[in-house]
Design a protein around this motif. Structure first.
Motif, short mmCIF file in Angstrom:
data_model
loop_
_atom_site.label_atom_id
_atom_site.label_comp_id
_atom_site.label_asym_id
_atom_site.label_seq_id
_atom_site.Cartn_x
_atom_site.Cartn_y
_atom_site.Cartn_z
N ILE A 52 1.00 -1.30 0.06
CA ILE A 52 -0.01 -0.13 -0.02
C ILE A 52 0.83 1.13 0.10
CG2 ILE A 52 -1.80 1.37 1.23
CD1 ILE A 52 -2.67 -1.33 2.32
N ASN A 53 1.87 1.18 0.96
CA ASN A 53 2.96 2.37 1.14
C ASN A 53 3.63 2.69 -0.38
OD1 ASN A 53 1.89 2.64 3.36
ND2 ASN A 53 3.70 1.80 4.64
N ARG A 54 4.09 1.45 -0.94
CA ARG A 54 4.72 1.87 -2.12
C ARG A 54 3.86 2.09 -3.43
NH1 ARG A 54 6.32 -2.89 -2.24
NH2 ARG A 54 4.96 -3.99 -3.55
N ILE A 55 2.77 1.76 -3.47
CA ILE A 55 1.77 2.30 -4.50
C ILE A 55 1.40 3.66 -4.36
CG2 ILE A 55 -0.42 2.02 -5.28
CD1 ILE A 55 -0.41 -0.90 -4.52
N PHE A 56 1.41 4.10 -3.27
CA PHE A 56 0.90 5.58 -3.20
C PHE A 56 2.10 6.56 -3.16
CE2 PHE A 56 -2.90 3.47 -1.72
CZ PHE A 56 -4.00 4.70 -2.60
N GLU A 57 3.51 5.82 -2.84
CA GLU A 57 4.63 6.65 -3.03
C GLU A 57 4.82 6.88 -4.50
OE1 GLU A 57 7.54 4.32 -1.21
OE2 GLU A 57 7.06 5.03 0.91
N ARG A 58 4.46 5.90 -5.22
CA ARG A 58 4.77 6.11 -6.87
C ARG A 58 3.65 6.94 -7.50
NH1 ARG A 58 7.04 0.09 -8.49
NH2 ARG A 58 8.92 0.15 -7.07
N ARG A 59 2.51 6.66 -6.86
CA ARG A 59 1.24 7.36 -7.64
C ARG A 59 0.39 7.81 -6.58
NH1 ARG A 59 -0.59 3.33 -12.36
NH2 ARG A 59 -2.24 4.79 -12.47
N LYS A 60 0.27 9.06 -6.09
CA LYS A 60 -0.26 9.45 -5.00
C LYS A 60 -1.93 9.50 -5.43
CE LYS A 60 3.00 12.49 -2.70
NZ LYS A 60 3.15 11.24 -1.62
N ASN A 61 -2.25 9.57 -6.73
CA ASN A 61 -3.76 9.63 -7.18
C ASN A 61 -4.39 8.32 -7.55
OD1 ASN A 61 -2.55 9.47 -9.37
ND2 ASN A 61 -3.79 10.81 -10.40
N PHE A 62 -3.58 7.27 -7.02
CA PHE A 62 -4.03 6.05 -7.09
C PHE A 62 -5.40 5.48 -6.80
CE2 PHE A 62 -3.75 1.18 -6.74
CZ PHE A 62 -3.80 0.74 -8.18
N ASP A 63 -6.06 4.60 -7.56
CA ASP A 63 -7.39 4.22 -7.34
C ASP A 63 -7.24 2.83 -6.76
OD1 ASP A 63 -9.92 3.47 -6.66
OD2 ASP A 63 -10.82 4.21 -8.83
N LEU A 64 -7.25 2.98 -5.54
CA LEU A 64 -6.94 1.40 -4.76
C LEU A 64 -8.25 0.40 -5.05
CD1 LEU A 64 -4.68 0.23 -2.76
CD2 LEU A 64 -6.00 0.91 -0.97
N ARG A 65 -9.26 1.22 -5.47
CA ARG A 65 -10.21 0.08 -5.69
C ARG A 65 -10.11 -0.90 -6.59
NH1 ARG A 65 -15.34 4.24 -6.76
NH2 ARG A 65 -13.47 5.26 -7.86
N ARG A 66 -9.13 -0.66 -7.73
CA ARG A 66 -8.65 -1.50 -8.75
C ARG A 66 -8.13 -2.85 -8.00
NH1 ARG A 66 -5.07 2.12 -12.92
NH2 ARG A 66 -4.79 -0.03 -13.89
N LEU A 67 -7.43 -2.73 -6.95
CA LEU A 67 -6.66 -3.92 -6.33
C LEU A 67 -7.86 -4.70 -5.14
CD1 LEU A 67 -3.16 -2.98 -5.49
CD2 LEU A 67 -4.25 -4.18 -7.46
N LEU A 68 -8.99 -3.59 -4.89
CA LEU A 68 -9.84 -4.27 -3.68
C LEU A 68 -11.03 -4.63 -4.41
CD1 LEU A 68 -9.18 -1.73 -0.68
CD2 LEU A 68 -8.53 -4.20 -0.94
N PHE A 69 -11.17 -4.64 -5.80
CA PHE A 69 -12.61 -4.92 -6.26
C PHE A 69 -13.02 -6.17 -5.85
CE2 PHE A 69 -14.99 -6.95 -9.77
CZ PHE A 69 -16.00 -5.57 -9.88
N GLY A 70 -14.26 -6.48 -5.53
CA GLY A 70 -14.73 -7.56 -5.00
C GLY A 70 -14.51 -7.84 -3.45
N SER A 71 -13.64 -7.02 -2.72
CA SER A 71 -13.56 -7.17 -1.46
C SER A 71 -14.33 -6.18 -0.53
CB SER A 71 -12.32 -6.85 -0.97
OG SER A 71 -11.84 -5.47 -1.04
N GLU A 72 -15.62 -5.68 -1.14
CA GLU A 72 -16.27 -4.97 -0.42
C GLU A 72 -17.15 -5.68 0.48
OE1 GLU A 72 -15.92 -3.10 -4.40
OE2 GLU A 72 -16.43 -4.97 -3.75
N LYS A 73 -17.67 -6.78 0.24
CA LYS A 73 -18.29 -7.86 1.23
C LYS A 73 -17.58 -8.19 2.25
CE LYS A 73 -18.54 -11.95 -1.23
NZ LYS A 73 -19.46 -12.99 -1.99
N VAL A 74 -16.10 -8.38 2.23
CA VAL A 74 -15.21 -8.75 3.54
C VAL A 74 -15.41 -7.51 4.39
CG1 VAL A 74 -12.96 -9.26 4.08
CG2 VAL A 74 -13.69 -10.23 2.06
N LEU A 75 -15.16 -6.28 3.82
CA LEU A 75 -15.20 -5.16 4.87
C LEU A 75 -16.70 -4.81 5.38
CD1 LEU A 75 -12.97 -2.68 2.71
CD2 LEU A 75 -12.45 -4.24 4.60
#
Length: 504
Positions: free
Chosen positions: A162-185
């Motif tokens: 998570i930290n590395r992704i946003f260090e490289r791209r601060k406006n990254f849309d994390l939903r692309r990696l968490l797609f489908g995980s909504e029901k876990v949360l």
């Protein structure tokens, strides 16, 4: 990354790296297989859209007792408990503006209080978590819930990723990696509303005669393979038995929160009931930057109430752990041991013989010799008055209020007697236990304490049945010639696979 300094002798698989050039994002929960062959993506559950599509302008959306939002430092929406994240983009933008405004003054926003709502903020690295609650929960309790949400996300992606992704791209849309995980949360937030495990920071065990539990643990001890670190037997979201590699050090002990996240992940998808699942999972409080590889299989299909979970540090150990499962099943069959778990009776307050008692929570300070390794609690099954979800939440809200008051940082208490209209509650904390009890409304304080004394005698008598009193260990040598320090492409998951998130 080899972690031998404080994690025993195992080799951890490092977190996966973001592939910028191809635009593909490796699944940090890679290669979940059904029966070791079939990709888990073929067993996708269709998530409920009831709350995902809820109109954020409607009165029903505003009337939810608790909202939870997750966004990035750039203000990009990541998750909302109710309503569509895109529709809430402007709302989350305002939240981030508040965070940034306070930060610009050299401070950090923690909470906002109004007559009807408490707004709590939690910032963890590049992620911001916000709870808007109309409940009577304290700021500390709401922040603890947000921390669990953060840890659930870390369990799927790792903190380093998570930290590395946003260090490289601060406006990254994390939903692309968490797609489908909504029901876990979603499932995590639902269960936190009605399960006292999170409030008590403890694990609930299945009541079982100590001789039966010892036999089950002994069977798990015998079914080992190199790099196997933990073996769990779970029944109906209660811990039956746990054994661990003996090189697990004290400072690397398993925390109840990690078990809660693991249980929730398994409970969140019926795909785990379809066969043998092999998937990476991060246990954030054990090591927030690396993965274990989890072998998950139910031992009693089609009922699927008894679950075996084996955690290894070797990503290629699926077939070795499947062989461990086969040995466990054979040993269970030879002794008819599975019936001990499926047929064990749960208990109710009527079985205890304590007058006027409606429910209780009991957390001992010392059960194991090294109790910190596995904090536990016990409670009876809910009676008729608390069978509905609303009533369960009502009772837990009362417990939360008592828990907050008795553990107040400014004025901690030892004993509280509280009349709540339909019930009377008593909270009692000593050096040996923590007790929260619910009685009928007209009981006096003197009578309540007298009845609790009877309850404590019953618990002491039943202690070995209610709790895991020993943590069996085994020795498992690492697989020679394998090293997780190799960051070559062969150690990376297939970037075209959606990994464990495809189960969800």
């Amino acid at each position: 990354m080899h972690r031998s300094d404080n994690r025993g002798s195992w080799e951890f698989q490092p977190e996966d790296t973001l592939i910028e050039k191809t635009g593909k994002f490796p699944s940090s929960l890679a290669q979940a297989n059904l029966n070791g062959q079939k990709k888990a993506g073929s067993a996708v559950d269709v998530p409920s859209l009831a709350y995902r599509n809820e109109d954020i302008m409607s009165e029903s959306w505003r009337q939810h007792r608790k909202h939870v939002f997750v966004l990035s430092e750039a203000g990009k929406p990541i998750y909302s408990r109710y309503g569509n994240e895109e529709a809430l983009a402007s709302t989350m933008g305002v939240m981030m503006a508040l965070v940034s405004f306070v930060q610009a003054g050299g401070n950090m926003i923690r909470s906002i209080f109004s007559d009807e709502h408490t707004v709590v903020f939690l910032q963890k690295g590049p992620l911001v978590f916000v709870s808007v609650s109309a409940t009577r929960q304290s700021e500390q309790q709401l922040r603890s819930e947000l921390l669990h949400v953060y840890h659930q996300i870390v369990s799927m992606l790792t903190q380093a990723s998570i930290n590395r992704i946003f260090e490289r791209r601060k406006n990254f849309d994390l939903r692309r990696l968490l797609f489908g995980s909504e029901k876990v949360l979603d499932g995590l937030l639902d269960v936190m509303d009605s399960d006292p495990s999170f409030m008590l920071s403890a694990v609930q065990c299945l009541p079982l005669p100590s001789s039966s539990r010892d036999t089950l643990s002994h069977i798990l001890q015998k079914a080992v393979t190199p790099n196997l670190v933990f073996s769990f037997l779970i029944a109906n979201n209660r811990l039956v038995s746990v054994v661990q590699e003996k090189t697990v050090l004290e400072d690397a002990r398993l925390k109840p929160s990690d078990l809660h996240l693991l249980f929730n992940l398994i409970r969140a998808s019926s795909a785990f009931q379809a066969g043998e699942i092999w998937t990476p999972i991060c246990l954030p409080l054990f090591n927030h930057d690396c993965y274990f590889y989890a072998y998950v299989a139910y031992l009693d299909p089609p009922e699927c109430t008894v679950c075996l979970v084996l955690l290894s540090t070797d990503k290629e150990a699926f077939y070795a752990l499947a062989e461990c499962k086969r040995k466990i099943e054979e040993a269970f069959a030879s002794q008819n041991a599975l019936q001990w778990v499926t047929n064990t009776p749960l208990y109710y307050v009527g079985d205890i013989g304590v007058a006027n008692l409606k429910h209780f929570l009991y957390k001992p300070s010392k059960v194991l010799d090294h109790h910190r390794q596995l904090p536990q609690f016990t409670c009876p099954e809910m009676e008729v008055a608390y069978r509905s979800q609303e009533e369960r939440i009502h009772l837990l809200d009362l417990y939360r209020n008592m828990h907050n008051r008795i553990h107040s940082t400014s004025r901690p208490l030892k004993l509280i007697y509280h009349s709540a209209g339909k019930e009377t509650l008593l909270a009692w904390v000593t050096s040996k236990f923590e007790m929260f009890a619910c009685f009928t409304p007209l009981i006096t304080k003197k009578s309540a304490i007298s009845e609790l004394t009877k309850l404590l005698r019953w618990i002491k008598k039943e202690e070995e049945r209610l709790f895991i009193c020993q943590l069996p260990k085994y020795s498992s040598a690492p697989q020679p010639g394998r090293s997780s320090t190799d960051r070559g492409r062969s150690d990376r998951p297939d970037t075209s696979d959606t990994g464990l998130l495809s189960l969800l």
